[in-house]
Design an enzyme around this catalytic site. Structure first.
Site, PDB file in Angstrom:
ATOM      1  N   HIS A 124     -37.099  20.017  10.547  1.00 36.78           N
ATOM      2  CA  HIS A 124     -37.654  20.383   9.238  1.00 36.78           C
ATOM      3  C   HIS A 124     -39.022  19.745   9.015  1.00 36.78           C
ATOM      4  O   HIS A 124     -39.805  20.230   8.201  1.00 36.78           O
ATOM      5  CB  HIS A 124     -36.670  20.054   8.107  1.00 36.78           C
ATOM      6  CG  HIS A 124     -36.564  18.622   7.708  1.00 36.78           C
ATOM      7  ND1 HIS A 124     -35.542  17.798   8.122  1.00 36.78           N
ATOM      8  CD2 HIS A 124     -37.333  17.858   6.896  1.00 36.78           C
ATOM      9  CE1 HIS A 124     -35.687  16.599   7.591  1.00 36.78           C
ATOM     10  NE2 HIS A 124     -36.779  16.608   6.845  1.00 36.78           N
ATOM     11  N   ASP A 153     -31.242  18.512  13.909  1.00 35.56           N
ATOM     12  CA  ASP A 153     -32.525  18.556  13.210  1.00 35.56           C
ATOM     13  C   ASP A 153     -33.593  17.788  13.997  1.00 35.56           C
ATOM     14  O   ASP A 153     -33.917  16.643  13.683  1.00 35.56           O
ATOM     15  CB  ASP A 153     -32.343  17.946  11.813  1.00 35.56           C
ATOM     16  CG  ASP A 153     -33.482  18.284  10.871  1.00 35.56           C
ATOM     17  OD1 ASP A 153     -34.522  18.751  11.347  1.00 35.56           O
ATOM     18  OD2 ASP A 153     -33.323  18.075   9.651  1.00 35.56           O
ATOM     19  N   SER A 177     -37.660  11.068   6.918  1.00 35.49           N
ATOM     20  CA  SER A 177     -37.218  12.138   7.806  1.00 35.49           C
ATOM     21  C   SER A 177     -37.907  11.984   9.153  1.00 35.49           C
ATOM     22  O   SER A 177     -39.127  11.886   9.236  1.00 35.49           O
ATOM     23  CB  SER A 177     -37.559  13.500   7.209  1.00 35.49           C
ATOM     24  OG  SER A 177     -36.784  13.762   6.073  1.00 35.49           O
TER      25      SER A 177
END
Length: 708
Positions: free
Chosen positions: A85, A220, A643
Site C-alpha cells: 500500500h 502487504d 507502514s
C-alpha cells in the site's frame, strides 16, 4: 531558559512505570532511557548496535519511502522492502491497461528489467542533533507570540541552510509543541526503480473491507531498488548509475516467533496527539472526523460506483480511493474508540489535576482557560475550513487542477514570452499526469454532490462567489453541466488545444478556473479568520506540555510522532477485543482460502496461490507445524508513517513488516490503549514465499542475507 535546560535533561509522554511497549522513542536517547528494559525483554543488541554516529548500525538500514512511509534495505545492492500500500501510488502510475501491475503484479528478473519510478525519493538519515538551546536562546516566557515565531523561524532557516548540501535535505523539527527542537539531515536518493510486487489480490487482499481489522491475511509488500552514482552518492536518474550499497542491510530470520518474543520496530511515524486535551479531542470527534466521514463517504460511493462499471476507471481511481478511504475509515474507528474507551474522561482527570497544581504556579494558571475558550471560539470557522477543503479541493478534482494555471495567467498578463513558455510546458507535464487518471463524468457527479453539500451546510458569507451566484440562479445541476461541457480543464483535447495557443481571455472566462480562484479566495479568508485562534491554542498547548513536565519532574516523557525516526519495542501476543472473544496472535494461508470470494473484488485469490496451498509447497518458508503463517500481532506502538517498518527480533534480524493497526484501538493516536493496541505485521516468511514460490523471482532471494 533555565527551565528548558532542565527539561532537556529529563529528555524524552509516558511514565517509566507504564508498560514498555508504549512510546515512540528517539534513537539517540535509547541508551539513557530504554536499553536496559529492552535487554530484559529479550533484546541481545546494544544501544550502539541500533543507533550509532561512529559505526554502521540497524538504523542505517531504515529509510523514508516517498513522502510518508518507511522502508528498509534488505540487501547490499540497494534492494528495499516496504508495504504494497506504500508503493501503491507508484505501481498505479506505472501501470496501464496493457501492463496492469496492480492486477497482475510485476517482477524484475534482472537489473535491466527494473522500471524507473520518476518522482519517487528515498531519504536516508545522516545525522540528528538537539538544537533546542540555539533555537530558544534568549526567548523569554513573556515573549510576544509573533516575535517568538519570527525568531524561531529565522533560526530554523539558518540552521537548515548551513546543514544542507547537494542532494541532502535538512529540517529542524519541533517537539513537545515547541519546547524542544532537533535538526535532522538526510541524503535524498532520486533514482529509485520498481523491482517487484504481488498482484493486489495478494498485496491488498481484503482491501478496504479488512483495513484496520484483525484477523488479517494480507501479503502487504513491494520491492524497489535505490541507485546512486559510481561513488555511491545520490544522483538524478541515469543509465550509468549503479545499485546503492547501504551502510547496513537487515539480515533475515526464518525461525518465526512465539508469544512473548521481543519485537522492535524502527520507522518514521507520521503524527500522534497524545498530549491533546479533552477540548481538542472533542473538536477532533465532532468537527474534523465528523466532516471527513460524511464528505468522503459521499465521494467514495460515487467513485466506487464508477469503478465497478469500468476496469479503466478502476485502474484510474484505485489509488485515489485507497488514499481517501484509509483516513475515512480511520476517522470512523477513532470516534468509536474514543467513545468506547472513555478517552475524554481520562483526559479530563489529568486536566483537573493540572488545574489544581497550576493554582500555585502562576505561569500555567490560565492555560486550561485559554485552551477551553480557544477551541470553543474557533469551532465554526474550523468547520468551514474542513468543509471547503474536503468538498472543493479534496473532493472534486477539477478545481485543484485548474488552480495550476494561475502562473500562466500572470505570464499572459505580463505578456512575457519566456514566462508563458515555461508555464505552458509545466502545465503540459501536469496535464499528462492528471488526464491519465481522470474520468470527467465521475468527477462531474462528485462536483455536483460537493457543491450542494457545501451550500447546504455553511452560511452565505462563507460561500465562494461562484456558489453565491449559483444559489441566486438556484440550479447547481445546470451550472455543473455547463462547467464540465465548456471548461478547457475537463477535456484533454480542449486543454491541449488551449496550451498550443494560450489566450488570457479564454483562461479568465473559463468556468472551472473562475470557480477555483473564488474557492482559493474563500480558503484564504477562512485561514485569516483562524490565525488568531491558532496563536492562542499554539501558545496554550506549548505551556500545557511544559506544565505537565514541570508538574512531574520524575516522569520520563516521549514526544509525539512528527515523521522523525523512532523506535518502538514490545512483544508478540494475542488479545481480547471484547467479552468471550480471544484473537490468537497469527493467521495462516488457510484463512486466505476461507475468505475467498470470486464475486467480491476484495477477496479474490489467484489460482496459482490456490495450487500452492493445495500441494503445501512451502519451500523453506513453512513453519515447524506445517503451516504457512501470514500475519501476526505485536504490541508495538505505531501510527501512520510506520507502514513498511521492519519488525526486528532480539538478534536484530528481520522477521516481519508492519502494515496496520487494529480496529479496537483506533483512538491510539490520541491515547495509547495498553491492553488492546496492536501492530499488525506480515510474516517475512510469507513475503519470501510469494517472491520465491509464487513469482519464481529467485534472483531476489539470492541477494538477501539469511541467518538461519
Amino acid at each position: 531558559m533555565k527551565q528548558i535546560k532542565i527539561l532537556l535533561l529529563l529528555s524524552l509522554m509516558i511514565v517509566c512505570n507504564t508498560k514498555a511497549d508504549e512510546g515512540m522513542w528517539l534513537l539517540p536517547l535509547i541508551e539513557k532511557l530504554n536499553i536496559e528494559k529492552m535487554n530484559e525483554m529479550g533484546l541481545k543488541l546494544t544501544a550502539e548496535d541500533i543507533f550509532s554516529t561512529t559505526q554502521p548500525s540497524v538504523s542505517d538500514a531504515i529509510v523514508i519511502f516517498g513522502r510518508g512511509c518507511t522502508a528498509e534495505f534488505i540487501s547490499d545492492k540497494g534492494l528495499i522492502l516496504t508495504n504494497h500500500h506504500c508503493g501503491f501510488d507508484v505501481i498505479q502510475s506505472l501501470s496501464s491497461m496493457e501492463n496492469n501491475y496492480l492486477v497482475d503484479g510485476f517482477w524484475a528478473f534482472s537489473f535491466d528489467e527494473e522500471i524507473p519510478a520518476p518522482g519517487l525519493t528515498i531519504s536516508l538519515l545522516k545525522r540528528m542533533e538537539n538544537v533546542t538551546e540555539t533555537i530558544l536562546e534568549g526567548i523569554g516566557d513573556d515573549a510576544d507570540y509573533d516575535e517568538r515565531q519570527k525568531i524561531i523561524s529565522e533560526r530554523r532557516t539558518q540552521l537548515e541552510k548551513e546543514a544542507k548540501e547537494e542532494s541532502q535535505r535538512a529540517m529542524v523539527y519541533e517537539f513537545f509543541a515547541g519546547n524542544q527542537y532537533y535538526l535532522v539531515v538526510y541524503d535524498v536518493f532520486k533514482d529509485v526503480r520498481f523491482v517487484g510486487a504481488p498482484p493486489s489480490s495478494i498485496g491488498k487482499f481484503g482491501y478496504d473491507t479488512d483495513n484496520w481489522m484483525w484477523p488479517r491475511h494480507t501479503c502487504d509488500f513491494s520491492l524497489f531498488r535505490v541507485y546512486a552514482d559510481k561513488d555511491g552518492n545520490p544522483a538524478e536518474y541515469s543509465e550509468n548509475n549503479v545499485p546503492f550499497k547501504p551502510p547496513h542491510h537487515l539480515p533475515i530470520s526464518l525461525k518465526g516467533y512465539e508469544i512473548g518474543d521481543f519485537a522492535m520496530t524502527i520507522g518514521y511515524p507520521g503524527r500522534t496527539d497524545r498530549y491533546l486535551t479533552s477540548f481538542g479531542i472533542e473538536e477532533r470527534v465532532n468537527i474534523n472526523n465528523h466532516w471527513i466521514i460524511k464528505i468522503r463517504g459521499i465521494k467514495q460511493d460515487i467513485w466506487a460506483d464508477a469503478m465497478n462499471k469500468s476496469d479503466k476507471v478502476r485502474l484510474q481511481y484505485s489509488s485515489k480511493y485507497s488514499n481517501s478511504s484509509n483516513y475515512w475509515k480511520n476517522s470512523i474507528g477513532m470516534n468509536k474508540g474514543i467513545a468506547a474507551l472513555d478517552v475524554v474522561s481520562k483526559k479530563q482527570a489529568i486536566e483537573k489535576e493540572f488545574s489544581e497544581w497550576s493554582k500555585q504556579n502562576p505561569k500555567f494558571e490560565n492555560v486550561m482557560t485559554s485552551l477551553k475558550s480557544g477551541y470553543e471560539n474557533r469551532a465554526e470557522i474550523l468547520k468551514a475550513s474542513l468543509i471547503i477543503r474536503e468538498t472543493l479541493f479534496n473532493g472534486t478534482e477539477i478545481l485543484r487542477f485548474a488552480m495550476n494555471a494561475e502562473a500562466l495567467e500572470v505570464a499572459l498578463q505580463d505578456k512575457d514570452a519566456n514566462k508563458i513558455e515555461k508555464a505552458t510546458e509545466k502545465l503540459k507535464e501536469e496535464a499528462e499526469t492528471f488526464f491519465k487518471d481522470y474520468h470527467a463524468p465521475t468527477d462531474e457527479k462528485v462536483f455536483l454532490a460537493m457543491i450542494e453539500l457545501y451550500s447546504k451546510e455553511l452560511p452565505r458569507n462563507l460561500l465562494p462567489s461562484f456558489l453565491q451566484e449559483i444559489e441566486q440562479k438556484n440550479s447547481f445541476k445546470v451550472y455543473t453541466q455547463n462547467l464540465f461541457s465548456k471548461s478547457i480543464f475537463t477535456d484533454e483535447k480542449r486543454f491541449n488545444n488551449f496550451l498550443a495557443k494560450p489566450n488570457l481571455k479564454t483562461l479568465q472566462s473559463d468556468p472551472a478556473y473562475k470557480a477555483a480562484l473564488s474557492s482559493a479566495e474563500m480558503i484564504n479568508e477562512i485561514f485569516e479568520k483562524n490565525i488568531e485562534f491558532g496563536k492562542i491554542l499554539s501558545t496554550a498547548n506549548r505551556l500545557f506540555i511544559e506544565g505537565l513536565m514541570t508538574m512531574s519532574p520524575n516522569t520520563t516523557f516521549y514526544p509525539d510522532a512528527n515523521s522523525t525516526l523512532r523506535l518502538s519495542y514490545g512483544t508478540v501476543g494475542d488479545y481480547e477485543p471484547r467479552d468471550a472473544v480471544i484473537y490468537k496472535h497469527f493467521t495462516t494461508l488457510t484463512g486466505v482460502m476461507e475468505k475467498e470470494d470470486p464475486f467480491d473484488n476484495d477477496f479474490i485469490v489467484p489460482q496459482k496461490l490456490k495450487d500452492l496451498y493445495k500441494t503445501k509447497d512451502w519451500g523453506q518458508y513453512g513453519a515447524s507445524d506445517g503451516q504457512m503463517y501470514v500475519n501476526y500481532t505485536t504490541n508495538n506502538d505505531i501510527t501512520g508513517g510506520n507502514s513498511g517498518s521492519p519488525v526486528i527480533n532480539g538478534n536484530g534480524e528481520l522477521v516481519g513488516l508492519a502494515f496496520d493497526g487494529n480496529w479496537e484501538a483506533m483512538s491510539g493516536d490520541i491515547a495509547f490503549e495498553e491492553l488492546l493496541q496492536k501492530c499488525i505485521n506480515v510474516d517475512i516468511r510469507y513475503v519470501l514465499f510469494i517472491i520465491d514460490k509464487f513469482a519464481g523471482a529467485k534472483n531476489l532471494i539470492e541477494e538477501m542475507s539469511f541467518v538461519d
